[in-house]
Design an enzyme around this catalytic site. Structure first.
Site, mmCIF file in Angstrom:
data_model
loop_
_atom_site.group_PDB
_atom_site.id
_atom_site.type_symbol
_atom_site.label_atom_id
_atom_site.label_comp_id
_atom_site.label_asym_id
_atom_site.label_seq_id
_atom_site.Cartn_x
_atom_site.Cartn_y
_atom_site.Cartn_z
ATOM 1 N N ARG A 58 24.832 -22.263 -58.071
ATOM 2 C CA ARG A 58 23.826 -22.649 -57.086
ATOM 3 C C ARG A 58 24.109 -24.007 -56.448
ATOM 4 N NH1 ARG A 58 18.494 -23.430 -60.912
ATOM 5 N NH2 ARG A 58 17.651 -24.806 -59.333
ATOM 6 N N CYS A 111 8.406 -18.457 -59.441
ATOM 7 C CA CYS A 111 8.459 -19.912 -59.290
ATOM 8 C C CYS A 111 9.753 -20.367 -58.636
ATOM 9 C CB CYS A 111 8.229 -20.617 -60.621
ATOM 10 S SG CYS A 111 9.460 -20.202 -61.847
ATOM 11 N N ARG A 128 7.647 -28.878 -63.525
ATOM 12 C CA ARG A 128 8.968 -29.203 -64.095
ATOM 13 C C ARG A 128 8.788 -30.442 -64.972
ATOM 14 N NH1 ARG A 128 11.008 -27.200 -58.865
ATOM 15 N NH2 ARG A 128 12.572 -25.611 -59.309
ATOM 16 N N HIS A 169 18.821 -29.047 -57.608
ATOM 17 C CA HIS A 169 17.526 -29.678 -57.891
ATOM 18 C C HIS A 169 17.232 -30.840 -56.965
ATOM 19 C CE1 HIS A 169 17.837 -27.307 -61.553
ATOM 20 N NE2 HIS A 169 16.541 -27.219 -61.375
ATOM 21 N N ARG A 226 6.250 -25.997 -67.880
ATOM 22 C CA ARG A 226 7.518 -25.491 -68.387
ATOM 23 C C ARG A 226 8.114 -26.516 -69.345
ATOM 24 N NH1 ARG A 226 12.436 -24.478 -64.386
ATOM 25 N NH2 ARG A 226 12.505 -26.745 -64.379
ATOM 26 N N ASP A 282 17.815 -19.503 -60.450
ATOM 27 C CA ASP A 282 18.830 -19.191 -61.447
ATOM 28 C C ASP A 282 19.116 -17.701 -61.514
ATOM 29 O OD1 ASP A 282 19.844 -21.568 -62.644
ATOM 30 O OD2 ASP A 282 17.820 -21.951 -63.380
HETATM 31 C C1 PEP Z 1 14.548 -21.226 -61.007
HETATM 32 O O1 PEP Z 1 15.617 -21.193 -61.635
HETATM 33 O O2 PEP Z 1 14.264 -20.422 -60.105
HETATM 34 C C2 PEP Z 1 13.557 -22.274 -61.293
HETATM 35 C C3 PEP Z 1 12.367 -22.263 -60.727
HETATM 36 O O3 PEP Z 1 13.920 -23.274 -62.138
HETATM 37 P P1 PEP Z 1 14.851 -24.498 -61.732
HETATM 38 O O4 PEP Z 1 15.049 -24.447 -60.235
HETATM 39 O O5 PEP Z 1 14.155 -25.727 -62.200
HETATM 40 O O6 PEP Z 1 16.115 -24.209 -62.509
HETATM 41 MG MG MG Z 2 15.876 -22.331 -63.482
#
Ligand code: PEP
Ligand code: MG
Length: 325
Positions: free
Chosen positions: A272, A309, A109, A2, A146, A262
């Site tokens: 990740r 997304c 987010r 993130h 979200r 994810d």
């Molecule tokens: C994802 O998991 O692709 C997503 C957009 O959510 P985040 O990156 O906030 O986990």
């Molecule tokens: Mg995610």
């Protein structure tokens, strides 16, 4: 991770997995930091600097050219329109997104409201924040809000979560809201209160089975009834089980949004945020593409739409494949 996603949206070059020896260089040392390619060049030659500056100037000129057509719809040569939406984290991002030609917000987010503070945001604070963002986007640009997606690699100071062996497989995303319904209900209420300011949609993260969706949908229906407001309700497809059951989900949701960040880590079993394995996080892996394909087909069959997304949607190499799917 993130941090990398947020740094990217702020145009801050961000490089990880750098050897500790970089600390031996003094402040003021010339370096070229190429975070697109992922390297740092220490004490570059005059020629290397000139090449880099020329590249930066070319990129800036291309950016200027792109801005001139930013408010035009994105249509393929065979006439297929693709809605281009922004991923944002706050009102500044919303204003920037409008200037850059976003047709919608595909992912707000909402963590920004909850993080870096000692207490949960009040109802008033939440309503004001959502009103600001919805107002900045206007009635014609829908905003997918979200619900709180913490846990895993995103801790909250006032939400003590027990230490977990596998936080990404633990109390994360919608699981926190299901286990603490008062907090989630408050957020949904705030979104519905702010909905008059624009075009709001609600989306739940990390849904992995139908009972989870039904539990949170029930909460939304109860609050909608009280508020006399209805909004579309969708889910993220970011856990493989959700993609595999997409035909069932498609009957009950208004839309899907694929979270490839994810979805990729869970499908390939690669953390990740793992510095050594990061290069194996491949959103174009055939296994991930199959799950995306399944999701889109299931949605189409029920007349529902699918967005993406995850960061993959902003990868120029991936876009033609995603549009094709
Ligand atoms: C994802 O998991 O692709 C997503 C957009 O959510 P985040 O990156 O906030 O986990
Ligand atoms: Mg995610």
């Amino acid at each position: 991770s993130h941090a990398a996603i947020l740094a990217g949206s702020l145009n801050i070059p961000y490089l990880v997995n750098v050897p500790a020896s970089v600390r031996q260089y003094d402040n003021g040392t010339d370096v070229i930091l190429n975070t697109n390619k992922g390297y740092m060049l220490v004490n570059p030659t005059g020629e290397e600097i000139a090449r880099t500056v020329a590249r930066q100037e070319r990129a800036a000129a291309e950016h200027e050219e792109a801005l001139k057509v930013a408010d035009q719809p994105a249509v393929t040569q065979d006439g297929h329109h693709v809605e281009i939406a922004a991923n944002i984290a706050n009102q500044d991002d919303a204003e920037k997104a409008v200037k850059l030609g976003a047709e919608a917000v595909g992912l707000l987010r909402s963590e920004f409201l909850y993080m870096e503070r000692a207490t949960e945001p009040t109802m008033d604070e939440q309503v004001k924040a959502y009103e600001g963002i919805l107002g900045a986007m206007g009635k014609d640009r829908p905003v997918i809000i979200r619900t709180l997606d913490v846990g895993g690699d995103k801790p909250l100071a006032y939400l003590p979560l027990p230490r977990e062996e596998n936080p990404f497989l633990g109390e994360r995303g919608v699981r926190i809201g299901i286990n603490r319904p008062a907090m989630l209900r408050k957020q949904i209420r705030a979104i519905l209160k702010a909905a008059h300011a624009g075009h709001a949609r609600i989306m739940f993260p990390m849904i992995s089975s139908l009972d989870e969706f039904r539990a949170v949908k029930k909460l939304v229906l109860e609050e909608q009834e009280k508020a006399g407001v209805t909004v579309e309700v969708g889910i993220m497809i970011e856990v493989p089980s959700a993609a595999l059951l997409a035909d069932h989900f498609a009957k009950e949701v208004d839309f899907f949004s694929i979270g490839t960040n994810d979805l990729t880590q869970y499908t390939l079993a690669v953390d990740r945020g793992h510095p050594k394995l990061a290069a194996r996080i491949d959103g174009l892996h055939p296994a991930v593409l199959r799950l995306i394909d399944m999701t889109v087909k299931a949605a189409n069959k029920e007349g529902k739409w699918t967005g993406i997304c995850g960061s993959l949607a902003s990868d120029p190499n991936a876009v033609p494949i995603l549009v094709g799917l």
